[in-house]
Design a protein around this motif. Structure first.
Motif, short mmCIF file in Angstrom:
data_model
loop_
_atom_site.label_atom_id
_atom_site.label_comp_id
_atom_site.label_asym_id
_atom_site.label_seq_id
_atom_site.Cartn_x
_atom_site.Cartn_y
_atom_site.Cartn_z
N LEU A 1 0.89 -1.35 -0.06
CA LEU A 1 -0.01 0.06 0.10
C LEU A 1 0.87 1.30 -0.06
CD1 LEU A 1 -2.64 -1.30 2.55
CD2 LEU A 1 -2.97 -0.98 0.05
N GLY A 2 1.67 1.37 0.93
CA GLY A 2 2.94 2.38 1.09
C GLY A 2 3.43 2.65 -0.44
N SER A 3 4.07 1.58 -0.97
CA SER A 3 4.74 1.87 -2.34
C SER A 3 3.97 2.21 -3.32
CB SER A 3 5.48 0.69 -2.42
OG SER A 3 4.68 -0.46 -2.74
N SER A 4 2.75 1.86 -3.39
CA SER A 4 1.80 2.40 -4.32
C SER A 4 1.73 3.93 -4.53
CB SER A 4 0.63 1.76 -4.31
OG SER A 4 0.57 0.34 -4.30
N LEU A 5 1.97 4.65 -3.41
CA LEU A 5 1.81 5.90 -3.39
C LEU A 5 2.70 6.56 -4.04
CD1 LEU A 5 0.93 6.53 0.56
CD2 LEU A 5 -0.85 6.69 -1.34
N VAL A 6 4.02 6.07 -4.07
CA VAL A 6 4.89 6.53 -5.12
C VAL A 6 4.94 5.85 -6.34
CG1 VAL A 6 7.55 6.79 -5.13
CG2 VAL A 6 6.26 6.99 -2.96
N LYS A 7 4.72 4.55 -6.46
CA LYS A 7 4.92 3.98 -7.79
C LYS A 7 3.58 4.25 -8.67
CE LYS A 7 3.49 -0.32 -7.76
NZ LYS A 7 3.69 -1.75 -7.33
N VAL A 8 2.72 4.64 -8.26
CA VAL A 8 1.55 4.87 -9.02
C VAL A 8 1.59 6.12 -9.78
CG1 VAL A 8 -1.00 5.61 -9.32
CG2 VAL A 8 -0.33 3.53 -7.94
N PRO A 9 1.86 7.39 -9.21
CA PRO A 9 2.06 8.69 -10.16
C PRO A 9 3.12 8.54 -10.88
CG PRO A 9 1.98 9.28 -7.66
CD PRO A 9 1.91 7.67 -7.64
N ALA A 10 4.39 7.96 -10.68
CA ALA A 10 5.23 7.65 -11.49
C ALA A 10 4.92 6.69 -12.87
CB ALA A 10 6.58 7.05 -10.80
N ALA A 11 4.25 5.83 -12.32
CA ALA A 11 3.70 5.06 -13.85
C ALA A 11 2.83 5.75 -14.55
CB ALA A 11 3.18 3.87 -12.95
N VAL A 12 1.86 6.50 -13.77
CA VAL A 12 1.11 7.49 -14.73
C VAL A 12 1.59 8.20 -15.65
CG1 VAL A 12 -0.70 9.14 -14.54
CG2 VAL A 12 -1.00 7.44 -12.94
N CYS A 13 2.68 8.79 -15.26
CA CYS A 13 3.65 9.79 -16.24
C CYS A 13 4.37 8.90 -17.03
CB CYS A 13 4.50 10.69 -15.42
SG CYS A 13 3.68 11.54 -14.20
N ILE A 14 5.09 8.03 -16.75
CA ILE A 14 5.95 7.14 -17.71
C ILE A 14 4.99 6.29 -18.65
CG2 ILE A 14 7.26 5.01 -17.49
CD1 ILE A 14 8.05 5.85 -14.76
N ARG A 15 4.00 5.75 -18.22
CA ARG A 15 3.09 5.14 -19.37
C ARG A 15 2.44 5.83 -20.11
NH1 ARG A 15 0.77 -0.71 -17.13
NH2 ARG A 15 2.48 -1.00 -15.63
N SER A 16 1.96 7.14 -19.79
CA SER A 16 1.56 8.32 -20.78
C SER A 16 2.54 8.60 -21.73
CB SER A 16 1.00 9.29 -19.85
OG SER A 16 0.10 9.10 -19.28
N VAL A 17 3.66 8.78 -21.27
CA VAL A 17 4.83 9.26 -22.50
C VAL A 17 5.08 7.90 -23.13
CG1 VAL A 17 7.46 9.67 -22.51
CG2 VAL A 17 5.89 10.68 -20.69
N GLN A 18 5.16 6.77 -22.72
CA GLN A 18 5.34 5.49 -23.63
C GLN A 18 4.19 5.37 -24.67
OE1 GLN A 18 5.81 2.49 -20.43
NE2 GLN A 18 7.87 2.54 -20.52
N ALA A 19 3.25 5.77 -24.24
CA ALA A 19 2.16 5.54 -25.44
C ALA A 19 1.76 6.54 -26.12
CB ALA A 19 0.80 5.45 -24.56
N GLY A 20 2.96 7.60 -26.16
CA GLY A 20 2.88 8.72 -27.12
C GLY A 20 1.75 9.85 -26.66
#
Length: 234
Positions: A1-20
């Motif tokens: 639960l705690g790691s998701s607080l950091v992991k999710v915002p980073a994943a949102v930005c990274i995956r949006s960039v990877q998808a163009g």
């Protein structure tokens, strides 16, 4: 639960960039925050939690099952490390867990790439279903397993490296505990009674770990038992 607080915002930005969708992570974070507020950076939080829990459960269950079978088949000790076997079993366990949770990852990725619109979990599931070709077996179901091959391979590599180092560290700590216990028994045999809170300095090499000579112990014991009387001054 705690790691998701950091992991999710980073994943949102990274995956949006990877998808163009955005040119870089800074543009992604800025645009999403302006459109949906800071909560937009946590889009996909629910599917992330639902994905992580079964992923870890399946991964460790598969690994421990394979590890038990391997130990029994080759008659190996439970604490004995085998780098090649640990890598192989970790690769299989990680791949199986990743493949089993791919549908949740597909839904999560769709949500994260549209974070500025604040999509819902249910809406993303329905969206994947509607965009899939007709037919459940040949259209709908495969749509939820898009990218299962690369994802299983990537997670399998990560799990293989993790379990290899995990088993090596566990075996090393077990050997150290056994050496320390043997040294304590040896000290008790020669008559050394140290306090439980006393700390020992152990050498680094395998031959010298916990090595205390009997001469030093005997000298220390005699020093406490026999004390020379003080001489009076004339």
């Amino acid at each position: 639960l705690g790691s998701s607080l950091v992991k999710v915002p980073a994943a949102v930005c990274i995956r949006s960039v990877q998808a163009g969708v955005y040119p870089n992570v800074f543009a992604a974070a800025g645009t999403i925050t302006k459109a949906a507020g800071w909560r937009g950076l946590f889009t996909g939080y629910a599917p992330t939690l639902l994905e992580d829990i079964p992923d870890m459960a399946v991964k460790f269950a598969a690994y421990e099952t394979l590890r038990t079978m391997h130990r029994n088949f080759f008659n190996k000790d439970d604490d004995e490390a085998d780098a090649f076997a640990d890598i192989s079993m970790g690769l299989i366990a990680g791949s199986v867990a990743a493949a089993a949770t791919t549908p949740l990852d597909v839904v999560k990725t769709r949500m994260m790439c549209n974070a500025a619109a604040r999509p819902s979990f249910g809406g993303a599931i329905v969206g994947v279903w509607k965009e899939a070709p007709a037919g459940f077996i040949k259209g709908k179901l495969p749509m939820y397993f898009t990218g299962v091959g690369p994802r299983a391979f990537s997670n399998g590599i990560n799990s293989a490296i993790f379990f290899m180092f995990f088993e090596a560290m566990r075996a090393g700590l077990k050997r150290r505990e056994e050496r320390v216990e043997l040294e304590k028994r040896r000290l008790r045999r020669v008559g050394y009674n140290g306090s439980k809170n006393e700390e020992f300095r152990w050498a680094n090499t395998d031959q010298q770990v916990g090595r205390v000579t009997e001469a030093s112990v005997t000298t220390s014991t005699l020093r406490h038992k026999f004390t020379l009387p003080k001489l009076k001054k004339c």
